[in-house]
Design an enzyme around this catalytic site. Sequence first.
Site, PDB file in Angstrom:
ATOM      1  N   HIS A 118       2.071   2.249  37.464  1.00  0.00           N
ATOM      2  CA  HIS A 118       1.024   2.798  36.602  1.00  0.00           C
ATOM      3  C   HIS A 118       0.081   3.741  37.340  1.00  0.00           C
ATOM      4  O   HIS A 118      -0.751   4.399  36.713  1.00  0.00           O
ATOM      5  CB  HIS A 118       0.195   1.669  35.977  1.00  0.00           C
ATOM      6  CG  HIS A 118       0.877   0.962  34.852  1.00  0.00           C
ATOM      7  ND1 HIS A 118       1.969   0.147  35.049  1.00  0.00           N
ATOM      8  CD2 HIS A 118       0.625   0.937  33.528  1.00  0.00           C
ATOM      9  CE1 HIS A 118       2.353  -0.350  33.880  1.00  0.00           C
ATOM     10  NE2 HIS A 118       1.562   0.124  32.940  1.00  0.00           N
ATOM     11  N   GLY A 119       0.199   3.829  38.661  1.00  0.00           N
ATOM     12  CA  GLY A 119      -0.644   4.750  39.423  1.00  0.00           C
ATOM     13  C   GLY A 119      -0.556   6.169  38.905  1.00  0.00           C
ATOM     14  O   GLY A 119      -1.510   6.944  39.013  1.00  0.00           O
TER      15      GLY A 119
END
Length: 195
Positions: A118-119
Amino acid sequence: MSQEKVLIIIGDASETLDTLYPFYRLIEAGFKPVVAAPEKRKYQMVMHEVKPGWTITKEWEGYTIDAEVSFSEINPEEYAGIMFSGGRAPEYIRYDEDLVRATRHFFEAGKPIASVCHGVEIPAYADCVRDRRMATVPKCKFDLEVCGGIFVDEACVIDGNLISGRTFHDNGHYLGPWIKLLEEARANKETTVKA
Protein backbone atom coordinates in the site's frame (compact mmCIF):
# COMPACT_ATOMS: atom_id res chain seq x y z
CA MET A 1 31.87 10.84 6.08
CA SER A 2 29.01 10.77 8.56
CA GLN A 3 26.38 8.08 8.33
CA GLU A 4 23.77 8.99 5.72
CA LYS A 5 20.14 9.04 6.81
CA VAL A 6 17.27 7.30 4.99
CA LEU A 7 13.58 7.88 5.72
CA ILE A 8 11.10 5.09 6.42
CA ILE A 9 7.54 6.41 6.19
CA ILE A 10 4.99 4.86 8.57
CA GLY A 11 1.83 5.42 10.59
CA ASP A 12 -0.38 3.31 12.81
CA ALA A 13 -1.15 0.02 11.05
CA SER A 14 2.01 0.00 8.94
CA GLU A 15 2.91 -3.59 8.10
CA THR A 16 5.53 -4.98 10.48
CA LEU A 17 7.73 -6.83 7.96
CA ASP A 18 7.37 -4.05 5.37
CA THR A 19 8.88 -1.72 8.00
CA LEU A 20 11.37 -3.72 10.04
CA TYR A 21 13.08 -5.58 7.19
CA PRO A 22 14.23 -2.36 5.45
CA PHE A 23 15.00 -0.79 8.85
CA TYR A 24 17.56 -3.48 9.70
CA ARG A 25 18.87 -3.84 6.13
CA LEU A 26 19.70 -0.12 6.14
CA ILE A 27 21.69 -0.53 9.36
CA GLU A 28 23.56 -3.51 7.88
CA ALA A 29 24.48 -1.36 4.86
CA GLY A 30 25.82 1.45 7.03
CA PHE A 31 22.89 3.86 6.74
CA LYS A 32 20.87 5.42 9.56
CA PRO A 33 17.17 4.58 9.18
CA VAL A 34 14.95 7.42 10.37
CA VAL A 35 11.32 6.51 11.01
CA ALA A 36 8.97 9.37 10.12
CA ALA A 37 5.24 9.55 10.86
CA PRO A 38 2.49 12.14 11.37
CA GLU A 39 3.94 12.97 14.81
CA LYS A 40 6.81 11.84 17.05
CA ARG A 41 5.43 9.00 19.19
CA LYS A 42 5.12 5.21 19.38
CA TYR A 43 3.18 3.57 16.51
CA GLN A 44 1.40 0.22 16.41
CA MET A 45 2.40 -1.91 13.44
CA VAL A 46 0.33 -4.84 12.15
CA MET A 47 0.85 -8.14 10.35
CA HIS A 48 -1.16 -8.84 7.19
CA GLU A 49 -1.88 -12.07 5.41
CA VAL A 50 -4.55 -13.44 3.12
CA LYS A 51 -5.35 -16.69 4.85
CA PRO A 52 -6.39 -19.79 2.88
CA GLY A 53 -10.08 -19.55 2.07
CA TRP A 54 -10.18 -15.80 2.76
CA THR A 55 -10.74 -13.20 0.04
CA ILE A 56 -9.59 -10.25 2.17
CA THR A 57 -6.56 -9.54 4.31
CA LYS A 58 -6.54 -10.69 7.94
CA GLU A 59 -4.78 -8.34 10.36
CA TRP A 60 -3.01 -8.97 13.66
CA GLU A 61 -1.15 -6.59 15.97
CA GLY A 62 2.59 -6.57 15.35
CA TYR A 63 5.43 -4.80 17.14
CA THR A 64 5.48 -1.09 17.97
CA ILE A 65 8.03 1.36 16.64
CA ASP A 66 8.99 4.92 17.60
CA ALA A 67 8.87 7.70 15.04
CA GLU A 68 12.00 9.82 15.32
CA VAL A 69 10.63 12.75 13.30
CA SER A 70 7.20 14.05 12.32
CA PHE A 71 6.38 14.72 8.69
CA SER A 72 6.41 18.48 9.42
CA GLU A 73 10.02 18.21 10.63
CA ILE A 74 11.37 16.47 7.52
CA ASN A 75 14.01 18.42 5.66
CA PRO A 76 14.30 16.13 2.62
CA GLU A 77 17.70 17.57 1.67
CA GLU A 78 19.14 15.76 4.73
CA TYR A 79 18.17 12.29 3.50
CA ALA A 80 19.76 9.99 0.95
CA GLY A 81 16.57 8.08 0.16
CA ILE A 82 13.04 7.20 1.21
CA MET A 83 11.03 4.03 1.78
CA PHE A 84 7.21 3.89 1.76
CA SER A 85 6.10 1.03 4.00
CA GLY A 86 2.87 -0.84 3.38
CA GLY A 87 -0.06 -1.78 5.58
CA ARG A 88 -3.11 0.41 6.10
CA ALA A 89 -1.22 3.55 7.15
CA PRO A 90 -0.71 4.95 3.62
CA GLU A 91 -4.51 5.17 3.23
CA TYR A 92 -4.63 8.06 5.70
CA ILE A 93 -1.10 9.50 5.89
CA ARG A 94 -0.98 10.19 2.13
CA TYR A 95 -3.06 13.34 2.65
CA ASP A 96 -0.45 14.98 4.91
CA GLU A 97 0.85 18.07 3.06
CA ASP A 98 4.33 17.80 4.59
CA LEU A 99 4.60 14.17 3.50
CA VAL A 100 3.48 15.11 -0.02
CA ARG A 101 6.14 17.87 -0.11
CA ALA A 102 8.88 15.45 1.01
CA THR A 103 7.72 12.74 -1.40
CA ARG A 104 7.90 15.10 -4.37
CA HIS A 105 11.44 16.10 -3.39
CA PHE A 106 12.76 12.53 -3.65
CA PHE A 107 11.17 11.99 -7.06
CA GLU A 108 12.33 15.36 -8.40
CA ALA A 109 15.87 14.92 -7.02
CA GLY A 110 16.18 11.38 -8.40
CA LYS A 111 17.14 9.93 -5.01
CA PRO A 112 16.63 6.18 -4.30
CA ILE A 113 12.98 5.41 -3.53
CA ALA A 114 11.46 2.13 -2.34
CA SER A 115 7.79 1.27 -2.07
CA VAL A 116 5.96 -1.87 -1.09
CA CYS A 117 2.31 -2.91 -0.98
CA HIS A 118 0.00 0.00 0.00
CA GLY A 119 3.02 2.32 0.13
CA VAL A 120 2.22 3.15 -3.51
CA GLU A 121 -0.74 5.23 -2.31
CA ILE A 122 1.60 7.97 -1.07
CA PRO A 123 3.53 8.74 -4.29
CA ALA A 124 0.33 8.17 -6.27
CA TYR A 125 -1.51 10.84 -4.27
CA ALA A 126 1.55 13.13 -4.55
CA ASP A 127 1.27 12.87 -8.37
CA CYS A 128 4.68 11.22 -8.72
CA VAL A 129 3.81 7.96 -10.50
CA ARG A 130 2.78 9.14 -13.97
CA ASP A 131 4.31 6.80 -16.57
CA ARG A 132 6.30 5.02 -13.85
CA ARG A 133 6.31 1.21 -13.65
CA MET A 134 5.61 -0.11 -10.13
CA ALA A 135 4.80 -3.27 -8.27
CA THR A 136 2.17 -3.18 -5.57
CA VAL A 137 -0.36 -5.52 -4.07
CA PRO A 138 -3.02 -6.19 -6.75
CA LYS A 139 -5.78 -4.48 -4.73
CA CYS A 140 -3.81 -1.20 -5.03
CA LYS A 141 -3.52 -1.51 -8.81
CA PHE A 142 -6.36 1.00 -9.20
CA ASP A 143 -4.64 3.59 -6.95
CA LEU A 144 -1.54 3.38 -9.14
CA GLU A 145 -3.27 3.33 -12.53
CA VAL A 146 -5.81 6.07 -11.83
CA CYS A 147 -2.83 8.35 -11.06
CA GLY A 148 -1.09 7.46 -14.32
CA GLY A 149 1.24 4.71 -13.13
CA ILE A 150 1.84 1.32 -14.76
CA PHE A 151 1.09 -1.77 -12.66
CA VAL A 152 3.58 -4.64 -12.92
CA ASP A 153 2.87 -7.88 -11.05
CA GLU A 154 6.47 -8.83 -10.21
CA ALA A 155 8.55 -9.25 -7.04
CA CYS A 156 10.91 -6.42 -7.98
CA VAL A 157 10.23 -3.60 -10.40
CA ILE A 158 13.03 -1.16 -11.12
CA ASP A 159 12.13 2.08 -12.88
CA GLY A 160 15.15 4.36 -12.63
CA ASN A 161 15.47 5.51 -9.01
CA LEU A 162 12.15 3.88 -8.06
CA ILE A 163 12.21 0.29 -6.81
CA SER A 164 9.07 -1.51 -5.68
CA GLY A 165 7.66 -4.83 -4.51
CA ARG A 166 4.17 -6.23 -4.07
CA THR A 167 4.14 -7.38 -0.43
CA PHE A 168 6.51 -8.41 2.36
CA HIS A 169 6.89 -11.72 0.52
CA ASP A 170 9.00 -9.75 -1.99
CA ASN A 171 11.38 -8.25 0.61
CA GLY A 172 14.28 -10.45 -0.50
CA HIS A 173 13.82 -9.35 -4.11
CA TYR A 174 13.35 -5.58 -4.18
CA LEU A 175 15.18 -4.39 -1.04
CA GLY A 176 18.64 -5.48 -2.26
CA PRO A 177 18.47 -3.43 -5.49
CA TRP A 178 17.26 -0.39 -3.50
CA ILE A 179 20.13 -0.72 -1.01
CA LYS A 180 22.50 -1.02 -3.99
CA LEU A 181 21.17 2.28 -5.39
CA LEU A 182 21.74 3.94 -2.02
CA GLU A 183 25.28 2.53 -1.85
CA GLU A 184 26.05 3.73 -5.39
CA ALA A 185 24.76 7.22 -4.58
CA ARG A 186 26.87 7.26 -1.40
CA ALA A 187 29.99 6.13 -3.30
CA ASN A 188 29.42 8.83 -5.96
CA LYS A 189 29.02 11.44 -3.24
CA GLU A 190 32.23 10.32 -1.49
CA THR A 191 34.13 10.39 -4.80
CA THR A 192 32.86 13.91 -5.51
CA VAL A 193 33.86 15.12 -2.03
CA LYS A 194 37.40 13.66 -2.41
CA ALA A 195 37.90 15.22 -5.86
